[in-house]
Design a protein around this motif. Structure first.
Motif, mmCIF file in Angstrom:
data_model
loop_
_atom_site.group_PDB
_atom_site.id
_atom_site.type_symbol
_atom_site.label_atom_id
_atom_site.label_comp_id
_atom_site.label_asym_id
_atom_site.label_seq_id
_atom_site.Cartn_x
_atom_site.Cartn_y
_atom_site.Cartn_z
ATOM 1 N N SER A 5 -23.829 11.392 6.279
ATOM 2 C CA SER A 5 -23.724 11.611 4.835
ATOM 3 C C SER A 5 -22.385 11.092 4.327
ATOM 4 O O SER A 5 -21.393 11.075 5.062
ATOM 5 C CB SER A 5 -23.857 13.096 4.518
ATOM 6 N N HIS A 6 -22.385 10.636 3.086
ATOM 7 C CA HIS A 6 -21.171 10.119 2.452
ATOM 8 C C HIS A 6 -20.943 10.879 1.155
ATOM 9 O O HIS A 6 -21.878 11.080 0.373
ATOM 10 C CB HIS A 6 -21.289 8.627 2.167
ATOM 11 N N THR A 7 -19.724 11.307 0.947
ATOM 12 C CA THR A 7 -19.374 11.977 -0.296
ATOM 13 C C THR A 7 -18.803 10.951 -1.276
ATOM 14 O O THR A 7 -17.875 10.218 -0.928
ATOM 15 C CB THR A 7 -18.331 13.085 -0.052
ATOM 16 N N ILE A 8 -19.363 10.888 -2.473
ATOM 17 C CA ILE A 8 -18.908 9.940 -3.485
ATOM 18 C C ILE A 8 -18.283 10.711 -4.638
ATOM 19 O O ILE A 8 -18.909 11.608 -5.212
ATOM 20 C CB ILE A 8 -20.080 9.080 -4.012
ATOM 21 N N ASP A 9 -17.035 10.377 -4.929
ATOM 22 C CA ASP A 9 -16.342 11.007 -6.055
ATOM 23 C C ASP A 9 -16.645 10.191 -7.308
ATOM 24 O O ASP A 9 -16.147 9.090 -7.489
ATOM 25 C CB ASP A 9 -14.832 11.038 -5.789
ATOM 26 N N LEU A 10 -17.502 10.742 -8.190
ATOM 27 C CA LEU A 10 -17.889 10.004 -9.395
ATOM 28 C C LEU A 10 -16.760 9.914 -10.410
ATOM 29 O O LEU A 10 -16.769 9.042 -11.279
ATOM 30 C CB LEU A 10 -19.111 10.671 -10.037
ATOM 31 N N LEU A 11 -15.789 10.825 -10.323
ATOM 32 C CA LEU A 11 -14.669 10.773 -11.251
ATOM 33 C C LEU A 11 -13.650 9.723 -10.847
ATOM 34 O O LEU A 11 -13.023 9.077 -11.698
ATOM 35 C CB LEU A 11 -13.981 12.147 -11.330
ATOM 36 N N LYS A 12 -13.491 9.519 -9.526
ATOM 37 C CA LYS A 12 -12.540 8.523 -9.034
ATOM 38 C C LYS A 12 -13.215 7.660 -7.976
ATOM 39 O O LYS A 12 -12.919 7.755 -6.784
ATOM 40 C CB LYS A 12 -11.301 9.200 -8.449
ATOM 41 N N PRO A 13 -14.151 6.811 -8.367
ATOM 42 C CA PRO A 13 -14.836 5.971 -7.382
ATOM 43 C C PRO A 13 -13.872 4.960 -6.772
ATOM 44 O O PRO A 13 -12.884 4.573 -7.384
ATOM 45 C CB PRO A 13 -15.913 5.269 -8.220
ATOM 46 N N GLU A 14 -14.185 4.557 -5.557
ATOM 47 C CA GLU A 14 -13.347 3.566 -4.897
ATOM 48 C C GLU A 14 -13.488 2.220 -5.592
ATOM 49 O O GLU A 14 -14.581 1.803 -5.948
ATOM 50 C CB GLU A 14 -13.743 3.428 -3.424
ATOM 51 N N THR A 15 -12.369 1.565 -5.804
ATOM 52 C CA THR A 15 -12.373 0.252 -6.445
ATOM 53 C C THR A 15 -11.558 -0.719 -5.611
ATOM 54 O O THR A 15 -10.668 -0.319 -4.859
ATOM 55 C CB THR A 15 -11.781 0.323 -7.862
ATOM 56 N N VAL A 16 -11.877 -1.981 -5.728
ATOM 57 C CA VAL A 16 -11.142 -3.028 -5.029
ATOM 58 C C VAL A 16 -10.151 -3.644 -6.011
ATOM 59 O O VAL A 16 -10.536 -4.141 -7.067
ATOM 60 C CB VAL A 16 -12.094 -4.115 -4.488
ATOM 61 N N PHE A 17 -8.869 -3.561 -5.672
ATOM 62 C CA PHE A 17 -7.843 -4.105 -6.556
ATOM 63 C C PHE A 17 -7.872 -5.630 -6.514
ATOM 64 O O PHE A 17 -7.929 -6.241 -5.454
ATOM 65 C CB PHE A 17 -6.460 -3.602 -6.140
ATOM 66 N N VAL A 18 -7.840 -6.250 -7.695
ATOM 67 C CA VAL A 18 -7.823 -7.706 -7.802
ATOM 68 C C VAL A 18 -6.578 -8.109 -8.587
ATOM 69 O O VAL A 18 -6.401 -7.671 -9.725
ATOM 70 C CB VAL A 18 -9.088 -8.234 -8.509
ATOM 71 N N ASN A 19 -5.726 -8.904 -7.969
ATOM 72 C CA ASN A 19 -4.510 -9.360 -8.641
ATOM 73 C C ASN A 19 -4.847 -10.532 -9.559
ATOM 74 O O ASN A 19 -5.196 -11.617 -9.100
ATOM 75 C CB ASN A 19 -3.467 -9.775 -7.599
ATOM 76 N N ARG A 20 -4.712 -10.326 -10.853
ATOM 77 C CA ARG A 20 -5.008 -11.374 -11.832
ATOM 78 C C ARG A 20 -3.745 -12.048 -12.373
ATOM 79 O O ARG A 20 -3.817 -12.854 -13.280
ATOM 80 C CB ARG A 20 -5.812 -10.785 -12.996
ATOM 81 N N LEU A 21 -2.590 -11.685 -11.821
ATOM 82 C CA LEU A 21 -1.351 -12.298 -12.286
ATOM 83 C C LEU A 21 -1.144 -13.655 -11.622
ATOM 84 O O LEU A 21 -1.571 -13.871 -10.490
ATOM 85 C CB LEU A 21 -0.158 -11.389 -11.962
ATOM 86 N N PRO A 22 -0.494 -14.581 -12.317
ATOM 87 C CA PRO A 22 -0.184 -15.875 -11.704
ATOM 88 C C PRO A 22 0.960 -15.741 -10.699
ATOM 89 O O PRO A 22 1.543 -14.653 -10.541
ATOM 90 C CB PRO A 22 0.237 -16.732 -12.910
ATOM 91 N N ASP A 23 1.300 -16.835 -10.048
ATOM 92 C CA ASP A 23 2.425 -16.855 -9.122
ATOM 93 C C ASP A 23 3.716 -16.555 -9.890
ATOM 94 O O ASP A 23 4.033 -17.226 -10.868
ATOM 95 C CB ASP A 23 2.517 -18.226 -8.453
ATOM 96 N N MET A 24 4.442 -15.538 -9.449
ATOM 97 C CA MET A 24 5.652 -15.108 -10.152
ATOM 98 C C MET A 24 6.928 -15.606 -9.479
ATOM 99 O O MET A 24 8.016 -15.088 -9.732
ATOM 100 C CB MET A 24 5.668 -13.580 -10.223
ATOM 101 N N THR A 25 6.809 -16.623 -8.644
ATOM 102 C CA THR A 25 7.976 -17.128 -7.920
ATOM 103 C C THR A 25 9.071 -17.580 -8.879
ATOM 104 O O THR A 25 10.265 -17.351 -8.644
ATOM 105 C CB THR A 25 7.570 -18.296 -7.005
ATOM 106 N N GLY A 26 8.679 -18.231 -9.955
ATOM 107 C CA GLY A 26 9.659 -18.710 -10.931
ATOM 108 C C GLY A 26 10.427 -17.565 -11.574
ATOM 109 O O GLY A 26 11.643 -17.675 -11.805
ATOM 110 N N VAL A 27 9.741 -16.473 -11.868
ATOM 111 C CA VAL A 27 10.405 -15.308 -12.454
ATOM 112 C C VAL A 27 11.394 -14.710 -11.453
ATOM 113 O O VAL A 27 12.513 -14.329 -11.810
ATOM 114 C CB VAL A 27 9.368 -14.254 -12.896
ATOM 115 N N VAL A 28 10.973 -14.611 -10.178
ATOM 116 C CA VAL A 28 11.857 -14.081 -9.133
ATOM 117 C C VAL A 28 13.117 -14.929 -9.035
ATOM 118 O O VAL A 28 14.241 -14.409 -8.984
ATOM 119 C CB VAL A 28 11.133 -14.045 -7.769
#
Length: 294
Positions: A5-28
């Protein structure tokens, strides 16, 4: 086989983080190059910088598991939403103090020491002020930031600014003096930077794009001012049957019913209510909506 059995938290479901920011090397690069220049102007120290990095870390990954002592700065970076964190390693602060008092080589680290000294705290506060200036410079070609210090802390438990799993964009580098080496880093909330991802990825920078966009708007506005527009004024109407309309011939007079308030029409669309009547030897109309005579 036994069922699992698997317990699923409907209030805080698991999500996969996706980085949508560009390369920040220039800012660094811009951030820590400007920071090193400020350090030289302030202390006349020549520092070497290495390992400039941009990473995405969770709040607790960034803040926790740090050996020794550190100075923590909490910053506000409007218009970026959320609070940001600066961490100055105690080893870097100790090296700056040693350099200030004329040491020529690194001293052995005190492993038992867990608290920052008053002098290191004062120097660290000045370094954080320099970072604030450098952050403003690093982002100014994309969008203006008005960074300010909210407070400083000597313990990580007091420096928490978000939930444990909240993603942060970490810009870091390692600085080296003759008296020692230590890191300096700033963590900016990912959710605060993400709305600016498009402008951060612009090859010419946000300010350049804004300037080009403004020039384009000015040129369009100037061109529109010279476009001829045909305006019709409807002052009355009459209803006719189809047969009466077909029977009309040259010279017929129609009993037109004049409107109390006529309409100005451009391209079939009414743009204003008007009044009309004699104006000396002429016949004219008056725009009642904006009170401009025509």
């Amino acid at each position: 086989m036994p069922e699992t059995s698997h317990t699923i938290d409907l209030l805080k479901p698991e999500t996969v983080f996706v980085n949508r920011l560009p390369d920040m090397t220039g800012v660094v690069e811009r951030l820590f190059r400007h920071f090193r220049a400020l350090l030289f102007q302030e202390f006349r120290y020549t520092l070497q910088s290495a390992d400039g990095q941009f990473r995405i870390l969770s709040h607790d990954e960034y803040l926790g598991n740090r050996p020794g002592y550190n100075l923590y700065g909490i910053l506000a970076l409007p218009p970026v939403k959320g609070l940001s964190l600066v961490i100055l390693e105690g080893a870097l602060l100790a090296a700056l103090v040693d350099e200030l008092f004329g040491a020529s080589a690194p001293t052995e680290p005190d492993e038992a020491r867990t608290q920052i000294s008053i002098m290191e705290s004062r120097i660290g506060r000045r370094l954080i002020e320099m970072i604030v200036t450098s952050v403003n410079v690093a982002f100014e070609q994309y969008f203006p930031i008005s960074a300010e210090i909210v407070r400083t802390e000597g313990f990580s438990a007091l420096a928490s600014v978000a939930d444990a799993a909240e993603p942060f964009c970490v810009l870091s580098t390692t600085l080296s003096l003759s008296t020692g080496t230590g890191s300096v880093s700033i963590a900016i909330p990912y959710r605060g930077l993400e709305p600016f991802s498009e402008v951060l990825g612009a090859p010419m920078g946000g300010e350049s794009q804004k300037e080009a966009h403004s020039q384009w708007v000015d040129r369009i506005a100037a061109s529109i001012d010279n476009v001829p527009v045909e305006v019709a004024f409807e002052i009355g109407s009459i209803q006719l049957s189809a047969g009466a309309l077909a029977a009309l011939s040259e010279g017929d007079i129609l009993p037109l019913t004049l409107h109390h308030d006529a309409r100005a029409i451009i391209g079939g669309a009414a743009v204003g209510t008007i009044t009309y009547g004699a104006d000396g030897a002429n016949y004219g109309v008056y725009f009642g909506n904006d009170q401009q005579e025509q």
